[in-house]
Design a protein around this motif. Structure first.
Motif, PDB file in Angstrom:
ATOM      1  N   ASN A 248      -5.666   2.536   3.399  1.00 35.24           N
ATOM      2  CA  ASN A 248      -6.555   3.564   3.408  1.00 35.24           C
ATOM      3  C   ASN A 248      -6.174   4.932   3.042  1.00 35.24           C
ATOM      4  O   ASN A 248      -7.056   5.561   2.300  1.00 35.24           O
TER       5      ASN A 248
ATOM      6  N   TYR B 133      -7.948   6.685  -0.363  1.00 34.28           N
ATOM      7  CA  TYR B 133      -8.826   7.743  -0.168  1.00 34.28           C
ATOM      8  C   TYR B 133      -7.988   8.945  -1.193  1.00 34.28           C
ATOM      9  O   TYR B 133      -8.735   9.493  -1.711  1.00 34.28           O
TER      10      TYR B 133
ATOM     11  N   LEU C 119     -12.286   1.513   2.322  1.00 30.79           N
ATOM     12  CA  LEU C 119     -11.921   2.764   3.448  1.00 30.79           C
ATOM     13  C   LEU C 119     -12.592   2.275   4.767  1.00 30.79           C
ATOM     14  O   LEU C 119     -11.892   2.405   5.649  1.00 30.79           O
TER      15      LEU C 119
END
Length: 304
Positions: free
Chosen positions: A68, A72, A139
């Protein structure tokens, strides 16, 4: 803080996303370790080490949140801030879907409608982007999986972050050492200010989580859930107004469907919370009335 963090990652260039991620993992343990020295809570660590299953879940949580974080950071520094914000908009829908598919939870009709609208939004956005919005989906699914695993681990916020960053530290540190041996490590080559910013990734990671943990015990859950929409709203606005990312009509349509789905979820959650509050109040009044009507201790009821 979570909403404004897209402004931070570009400051770390020319470091690549992988190096930034490694610094975030390594320095987070340093910051959390200092915090743990202040709170002096260590009993959980000994208990965790004696439970291999929970330890394995912590390792899984660390792996999922690493994915994640990495996606990101890369998406922000590659000009995909709006698509990244979409991931956190659809995260509640993915969490609900996981609850149904993996935990056997039952949905109310409005929740089913919200999930259906969310699926339609993904299809519209896939048409708009000319591909599935994979950044958003990775995500959303990684963070929803992270929440599911943390639910199973059942550790406090600071303790959980300490355990996860402890798992992350050795791979992160090893990668930074490898970069240094290859002559590709940016840390220290761009001046003291840039090195301090890379070290600050630990604070950027830990500070919002600590504040969130403190708020969770002080703020009603319904309010907390609504406040969590602020982060993707800020990210979305930053992507459009600051980074000037394109938003053609089909993307607006997809985001509009996502916001409609979230509005349905919010309305349903607030309605359910009000109903539960009314029922609890009625139950308390009934209990109080029954207690008042009962004869006092030592008194005898009249014989009819």
């Amino acid at each position: 803080m979570w909403g404004l963090v897209p402004l931070f990652w570009p400051l770390l260039k020319p470091a690549g996303a992988a190096e930034i991620l490694a610094h975030r993992m390594a320095w987070s343990l340093v910051v959390v370790g200092i915090a743990m020295l202040f709170v002096r809570r260590w009993g959980w660590a000994r208990e965790l080490l004696r439970q291999p299953r929970r330890l394995g879940l912590v390792a899984l949580a660390a792996a999922v949140i690493t994915v994640n974080w990495g996606v990101y950071i890369w998406s922000v520094n590659s000009g995909h801030v709006v698509e990244a914000s979409l991931g956190y908009f659809i995260n509640p829908l993915v969490t609900i879907a996981m609850g149904v598919l993996l935990l056997g939870e039952r949905l109310r009709p409005v929740q089913w409608a919200a999930v259906g609208v969310g699926l339609a939004a993904v299809l519209v956005l896939a048409f708009g982007y000319g591909r599935p919005p994979w950044i958003s989906l990775v995500l959303a699914f990684s963070f929803a999986t992270y929440g599911l695993v943390k639910k199973k681990v059942n550790l406090g916020g600071l303790e959980s972050l300490a355990a996860e960053t402890a798992v992350q530290f050795l791979p992160a540190f090893g990668y930074l050492v490898w970069l240094a041996t290859q002559g590709d490590l940016v840390f220290g080559t761009e001046g003291a200010g840039h090195a301090a910013l890379l070290a600050a990734t630990g604070v950027v990671t830990a500070a919002p989580l600590v504040c969130f943990g403190a708020a969770a015990i002080r703020v009603p859950l319904s309010t907390l859930g609504l406040l969590q929409y602020l982060a993707p709203v800020f990210q979305f606005l930053i992507g459009i107004l600051y980074f000037h990312e394109a938003m053609p009509a089909e993307r607006w349509a997809g985001f509009g469907l996502v916001w409609l789905a979230l509005s349905l979820l919010t309305w349903d959650a607030l309605r359910t919370a009000r109903r539960n509050a009314v029922r609890m109040a009625a139950a308390r009044e009934a209990a109080a009335g029954a207690s008042a009507a009962a004869p006092a201790s030592g008194e005898r009821e009249p014989v009819v």
